[in-house]
Design a protein around this motif. Structure first.
Motif, short mmCIF file in Angstrom:
data_model
loop_
_atom_site.label_atom_id
_atom_site.label_comp_id
_atom_site.label_asym_id
_atom_site.label_seq_id
_atom_site.Cartn_x
_atom_site.Cartn_y
_atom_site.Cartn_z
N ASN A 188 0.93 26.21 -15.52
CA ASN A 188 0.23 27.42 -15.95
C ASN A 188 0.63 28.62 -15.09
OD1 ASN A 188 -1.87 27.21 -18.21
ND2 ASN A 188 -2.26 25.34 -17.07
N GLU A 189 0.76 28.40 -13.79
CA GLU A 189 1.16 29.49 -12.91
C GLU A 189 2.58 29.95 -13.22
OE1 GLU A 189 1.50 30.50 -8.11
OE2 GLU A 189 0.69 28.58 -8.78
N LEU A 190 3.48 29.01 -13.49
CA LEU A 190 4.84 29.36 -13.86
C LEU A 190 4.87 30.19 -15.14
CD1 LEU A 190 6.66 25.99 -13.09
CD2 LEU A 190 6.96 28.16 -11.86
N ASN A 191 4.02 29.82 -16.09
CA ASN A 191 3.95 30.58 -17.33
C ASN A 191 3.41 31.99 -17.08
OD1 ASN A 191 1.82 31.02 -20.00
ND2 ASN A 191 4.01 30.86 -20.34
N GLU A 192 2.41 32.11 -16.20
CA GLU A 192 1.88 33.43 -15.85
C GLU A 192 2.96 34.30 -15.21
OE1 GLU A 192 -1.04 34.76 -16.58
OE2 GLU A 192 -1.57 32.93 -17.68
N GLN A 193 3.93 33.67 -14.58
CA GLN A 193 5.03 34.40 -13.95
C GLN A 193 6.13 34.75 -14.94
OE1 GLN A 193 6.15 31.75 -10.77
NE2 GLN A 193 4.29 32.18 -9.58
N GLY A 194 5.95 34.36 -16.22
CA GLY A 194 6.89 34.73 -17.26
C GLY A 194 7.78 33.63 -17.79
N ASN A 195 7.64 32.41 -17.26
CA ASN A 195 8.47 31.30 -17.74
C ASN A 195 8.02 30.81 -19.11
OD1 ASN A 195 10.25 30.37 -15.26
ND2 ASN A 195 8.22 30.84 -14.44
N THR A 196 8.98 30.52 -19.96
CA THR A 196 8.69 29.92 -21.27
C THR A 196 8.63 28.41 -21.12
OG1 THR A 196 9.95 31.70 -22.33
CG2 THR A 196 9.43 29.76 -23.68
N ILE A 197 7.50 27.83 -21.54
CA ILE A 197 7.30 26.40 -21.35
C ILE A 197 6.98 25.73 -22.68
CG2 ILE A 197 5.90 24.62 -20.23
CD1 ILE A 197 5.43 26.61 -17.95
N VAL A 198 7.70 24.68 -23.00
CA VAL A 198 7.37 23.83 -24.16
C VAL A 198 7.00 22.46 -23.62
CG1 VAL A 198 8.22 22.76 -26.27
CG2 VAL A 198 8.88 25.10 -25.72
N LEU A 199 5.78 22.06 -23.89
CA LEU A 199 5.21 20.81 -23.37
C LEU A 199 5.07 19.81 -24.51
CD1 LEU A 199 3.52 19.18 -21.20
CD2 LEU A 199 1.54 20.45 -22.04
N ILE A 200 5.65 18.63 -24.35
CA ILE A 200 5.55 17.56 -25.34
C ILE A 200 4.51 16.56 -24.84
CG2 ILE A 200 6.80 15.87 -26.74
CD1 ILE A 200 7.95 18.70 -26.95
N THR A 201 3.51 16.27 -25.67
CA THR A 201 2.46 15.35 -25.23
C THR A 201 1.76 14.70 -26.42
OG1 THR A 201 0.45 15.14 -23.87
CG2 THR A 201 0.70 17.18 -25.13
N HIS A 202 1.13 13.55 -26.15
CA HIS A 202 0.28 12.92 -27.15
C HIS A 202 -1.19 13.16 -26.83
CE1 HIS A 202 0.08 10.06 -23.84
NE2 HIS A 202 -1.05 9.63 -24.36
N ASP A 203 -1.45 13.80 -25.68
CA ASP A 203 -2.80 13.92 -25.12
C ASP A 203 -3.38 15.29 -25.43
OD1 ASP A 203 -5.00 14.29 -23.38
OD2 ASP A 203 -4.20 12.82 -21.97
N ASP A 204 -4.47 15.32 -26.21
CA ASP A 204 -5.10 16.60 -26.55
C ASP A 204 -5.61 17.34 -25.33
OD1 ASP A 204 -4.65 16.37 -29.26
OD2 ASP A 204 -6.56 15.41 -29.69
N GLY A 205 -6.08 16.59 -24.32
CA GLY A 205 -6.58 17.22 -23.10
C GLY A 205 -5.47 17.96 -22.36
#
Length: 258
Positions: A188-205
């Motif tokens: 989350n902090e990296l994203n706040e710094q402007g990084n584009t993040i794509v997260l693959i997960t099966h977990d809704d949480g």
């Protein structure tokens, strides 16, 4: 914001013909620079296949994939390897660290493939490890670190060269709850710094940490929800519920005006 990822009518078909399996069935998706997007799906949904396409680990049967302004959907293996090296920082569930290298050497490794000079490599690796809170563990090998610390090294490795895209595949799958919370806080902090993040997960949480959630089922995108838009709608409905309006008076005013 400009689109970093643009996928159009993407299909991935195994065993074409009577017994074909459509792992991806006409997927279209845009992801802008600076977004934090979770792609969610159960086993067999197509999320891993989509991850392989977005990470340039495989090519589609048909359709287009524009990454950072380049059409990568028809590239050769060598060209895809170059794209992976220059444009994507990978974070995997299994960390994928080299056991006999310490933390800073693991982070430096992809920078060697980028032909970054030695002094610059060390500078970038130190800065990346400091970002993830491991400035005091740079000389430790993976066996001397906890799972959460190893994943921090993997994140540092992914961000050291500031690639346009960070692709995280089930990054907390092997971690306990505290380490999971720590890793998601870093993302989350990296994203706040402007990084584009794509997260693959099966977990809704885990997916709930992202600002946008794309759900995939049977090779198709089932839903695509942006969190802040959903929250604004909820707020609007709540505000309407809180307003006590005499609609007879309002109608009367309108009639007078007319």
């Amino acid at each position: 914001m400009e689109s970093l990822i643009s996928v159009r009518d993407m299909y991935k078909i195994y065993n074409p013909g009577e017994n074909e399996v459509r792992a991806l069935d006409g997927v279209s998706l845009n992801i802008s620079e600076g977004e934090f997007v979770a792609i969610v799906g159960h086993s067999g949904s197509g999320k891993s296949t989509l991850m392989n396409m977005l990470g340039c680990l495989d090519v589609p049967t048909s359709g287009t994939y524009i990454l950072n302004g380049r059409d990568v959907s028809c590239m050769t293996d060598d060209e895809l390897s170059e794209v992976r090296n220059l444009d994507i920082g990978f974070i995997f569930q299994g960390f994928n660290l080299i056991p006999n290298l310490n933390a800073i050497e693991n982070v430096e490794l992809p920078l060697i493939y980028r032909n970054v000079e030695k002094s610059k490599r060390r500078e970038l690796a130190r800065a990346a490890l400091k970002k993830v809170g491991l400035e005091n563990r740079m000389k430790h090998k993976p066996s001397e670190m906890s799972g959460g610390q190893q994943q921090r090294v993997a994140i540092a490795r992914a961000i050291a060269a500031a690639p346009p895209l960070i692709l995280a595949d089930e990054p907390t799958g092997n971690l306990d709850s505290k380490s999971t919370k720590d890793i998601m806080a870093i993302l989350n902090e990296l994203n706040e710094q402007g990084n584009t993040i794509v997260l693959i997960t099966h977990d809704d949480g885990i997916a709930d940490n992202a600002k946008r959630v794309v759900r995939i089922m049977d090779g198709k995108i089932e839903s695509d929800t942006t969190k802040h838009l959903m929250n604004e709608a909820d707020l609007y409905e709540r505000d309407l519920d809180d307003v006590d309006v005499d609609f007879t008076e309002v109608t009367g005013v309108i009639n007078v005006v007319e």
